[in-house]
Design an enzyme around this catalytic site. Structure first.
Site, short mmCIF file in Angstrom:
data_model
loop_
_atom_site.label_atom_id
_atom_site.label_comp_id
_atom_site.label_asym_id
_atom_site.label_seq_id
_atom_site.Cartn_x
_atom_site.Cartn_y
_atom_site.Cartn_z
N LYS A 76 0.82 -1.21 0.00
CA LYS A 76 0.00 0.00 0.00
C LYS A 76 0.85 1.26 0.00
O LYS A 76 0.48 2.25 -0.62
CB LYS A 76 -0.98 0.00 1.18
CG LYS A 76 -2.03 -1.10 1.05
CD LYS A 76 -3.28 -0.84 1.85
CE LYS A 76 -4.33 -1.90 1.49
NZ LYS A 76 -5.53 -1.85 2.30
N LYS A 106 -13.12 -4.46 -3.89
CA LYS A 106 -13.75 -3.15 -4.04
C LYS A 106 -12.82 -2.12 -4.63
O LYS A 106 -13.25 -1.12 -5.17
CB LYS A 106 -14.34 -2.67 -2.72
CG LYS A 106 -13.36 -2.55 -1.59
CD LYS A 106 -14.10 -2.29 -0.28
CE LYS A 106 -13.18 -2.49 0.90
NZ LYS A 106 -13.68 -3.31 1.94
N LYS A 165 -8.96 -11.41 -7.86
CA LYS A 165 -9.98 -11.55 -6.82
C LYS A 165 -11.02 -10.43 -6.92
O LYS A 165 -10.70 -9.31 -7.35
CB LYS A 165 -9.36 -11.60 -5.42
CG LYS A 165 -8.94 -10.28 -4.84
CD LYS A 165 -8.76 -10.38 -3.31
CE LYS A 165 -8.75 -8.97 -2.72
NZ LYS A 165 -8.89 -8.90 -1.29
P1 ATP Z 1 -9.81 -4.27 -1.29
O1 ATP Z 1 -10.68 -4.41 -2.46
O2 ATP Z 1 -9.51 -2.85 -0.91
O3 ATP Z 1 -8.65 -5.21 -1.33
P2 ATP Z 1 -11.44 -6.05 -0.07
O4 ATP Z 1 -12.59 -5.97 -1.01
O5 ATP Z 1 -10.44 -7.16 -0.19
O6 ATP Z 1 -10.69 -4.71 -0.08
P3 ATP Z 1 -11.34 -6.02 2.83
O7 ATP Z 1 -12.04 -4.97 3.62
O8 ATP Z 1 -9.87 -5.98 2.73
O9 ATP Z 1 -12.03 -6.07 1.37
O10 ATP Z 1 -11.72 -7.44 3.34
C1 ATP Z 1 -12.73 -7.77 4.23
C2 ATP Z 1 -12.74 -9.28 4.34
O11 ATP Z 1 -13.22 -9.87 3.13
C3 ATP Z 1 -11.35 -9.87 4.59
O12 ATP Z 1 -11.43 -10.89 5.59
C4 ATP Z 1 -10.95 -10.44 3.25
O13 ATP Z 1 -10.08 -11.55 3.38
C5 ATP Z 1 -12.31 -10.85 2.64
N1 ATP Z 1 -12.32 -10.80 1.16
C6 ATP Z 1 -12.19 -9.69 0.41
N2 ATP Z 1 -12.26 -9.98 -0.92
C7 ATP Z 1 -12.45 -11.32 -1.00
C8 ATP Z 1 -12.63 -12.25 -2.10
N3 ATP Z 1 -12.62 -11.84 -3.35
N4 ATP Z 1 -12.84 -13.55 -1.82
C9 ATP Z 1 -12.83 -13.97 -0.53
N5 ATP Z 1 -12.68 -13.16 0.54
C10 ATP Z 1 -12.48 -11.85 0.34
#
Ligand code: ATP
Ligand code: LTN
Length: 332
Positions: A114, A200, A197
């Site tokens: 980051k 957001k 993956k």
């Molecule tokens: P960013 O998009 O900024 O990486 P994010 O969408 O990954 O954020 P976080 O707030 O980092 O969301 O994650 C919240 C939870 O959701 C964490 O426990 C993370 O491991 C899980 N998570 C996020 N995206 C996925 C995905 N595509 N599949 C499974 N688990 C996920």
């Protein structure tokens, strides 16, 4: 025997959770609340490591709470609370910063990724100290288990190291937590770019199924999901990442096995399959979105639920902080 304790946190950094957040994290939170003493935290202080808009932070904190409740977190079974309403997080966070070495904090990959993205001039110090605040989140509640995605493993390891170091130097104070990493299959990919993956912060809105999106919007997104070469609906993440991702989503929401779904769609082609997936997703999310909207329409009640959770959290957190201060020799 008393129940084991679980704690996890989620940042209020978007208007809506997506299917990855639900299937990869929140679904396990809901399951664990029946067998465990569960603490779930909306980590608004962690969200401040990047520039935030005040109105958005407020709205997203409430929207996160509404969605967690709508997805099945029960305030009777779990303690659902807001990090900033429990000042002990900041207090123990400082102690954890004083336990951590500069070198080990510098090795955290989330910080490295980051800060590289932001550039060293715009990356905040809070991004560097983020894992020590996260350690405090966990250790304050003497959590046994921390359900998170694979990306968080290193932070949980650091938390264990810091807790072990404190215990060895100042006396047994903290439970050493274990990461509860969700099984493979709980990783959901982007439906437009199924090798990445679902996220957001990813570029394409079209690839992310959001819980708060309208049923019509999600129907359209799934019908336009990218598919693979060939025309058989079979699970093969290497050759057929698009179809396999959709099979994973269908199976996780409908509770049916992948083999059962392969049978149902044998010889039917991708169009029919996508229509089937769309129906399952849309009908699964429809009542959840409605519940979240209902909860959001009564802000006062929603805030009361959070206040009650935060009061319970403060009780546990203050006991741990007192023991920590005592161990350190702080005069009380
Ligand atoms: P960013 O998009 O900024 O990486 P994010 O969408 O990954 O954020 P976080 O707030 O980092 O969301 O994650 C919240 C939870 O959701 C964490 O426990 C993370 O491991 C899980 N998570 C996020 N995206 C996925 C995905 N595509 N599949 C499974 N688990 C996920
Ligand atoms: N860093 C985590 C969010 C988080 C968390 C926690 C998770 C903050 N504090 C404590 C588990 C326990 C993330 O980015 N998903």
């Amino acid at each position: 025997m008393s129940k084991k304790r679980v704690l996890s946190g989620i940042q209020p950094t978007s208007d809506s959770f997506h299917l990855g957040n639900y299937l990869g994290a929140v679904k396990q939170w809901v399951e664990l609340q029946d067998s465990h003493d569960a603490f779930y935290c909306i980590v608004d202080l962690h969200a401040l490591t990047v520039e935030t808009d005040p109105a958005l932070l407020r709205q997203r904190t409430l929207a996160s709470a509404a969605q967690l409740l709508a997805l099945g977190i029960s305030p009777e079974k779990s303690t659902l609370f807001v990090q900033s309403q429990v000042p002990q997080h900041n207090q123990l966070g400082w102690i954890m910063e004083c336990m951590a070495g500069f070198g080990e904090a510098s090795r955290m990959t989330q910080f490295k990724d980051k800060s590289a993205k932001a550039g060293s001039d715009s990356a905040r110090v809070g991004l560097f100290t983020y894992p020590m605040l996260q350690a405090a989140d966990i250790l304050l509640y003497q959590a046994d288990l921390v359900p998170v995605g694979e990306d968080q493993r290193q932070h949980i390891e650091l938390t264990r190291d810091l807790a072990g170091r404190f215990n060895a130097r100042y006396g047994q104070t903290f439970q050493l937590p274990e990461a509860y990493i969700l099984k493979a299959g709980a990783k959901i990919n982007d439906i437009q770019d199924p090798t990445a993956k679902m996220s957001k912060s990813s570029g394409s809105v079209a690839g992310v199924i959001e819980i708060m999106d309208t049923p019509e919007a999600n129907l359209k997104k799934i019908k336009s999901a990218i598919t693979d070469a060939g025309r058989e609906v079979t699970f093969d993440p290497i050759e057929k990442p698009g179809i396999s991702n959709l099979l994973t989503i269908h199976s996780a929401l409908s509770g049916r096995t992948i083999a059962d779904l392969e049978n149902e769609f044998a010889g039917k082609g991708y169009g029919d399959f996508k229509a089937g997936v769309a129906e399952v997703v849309v009908e699964y999310l429809r009542p959840i979105r409605q519940r979240a909207l209902d909860l959001l329409s009564d802000e006062k009640h929603l805030i009361e639920i959070l206040h009650a959770g935060s009061a319970k959290a403060r009780e546990v957190a203050s006991t741990t902080l007192e023991a920590t201060y005592k161990g350190l020799g702080v005069v009380s």
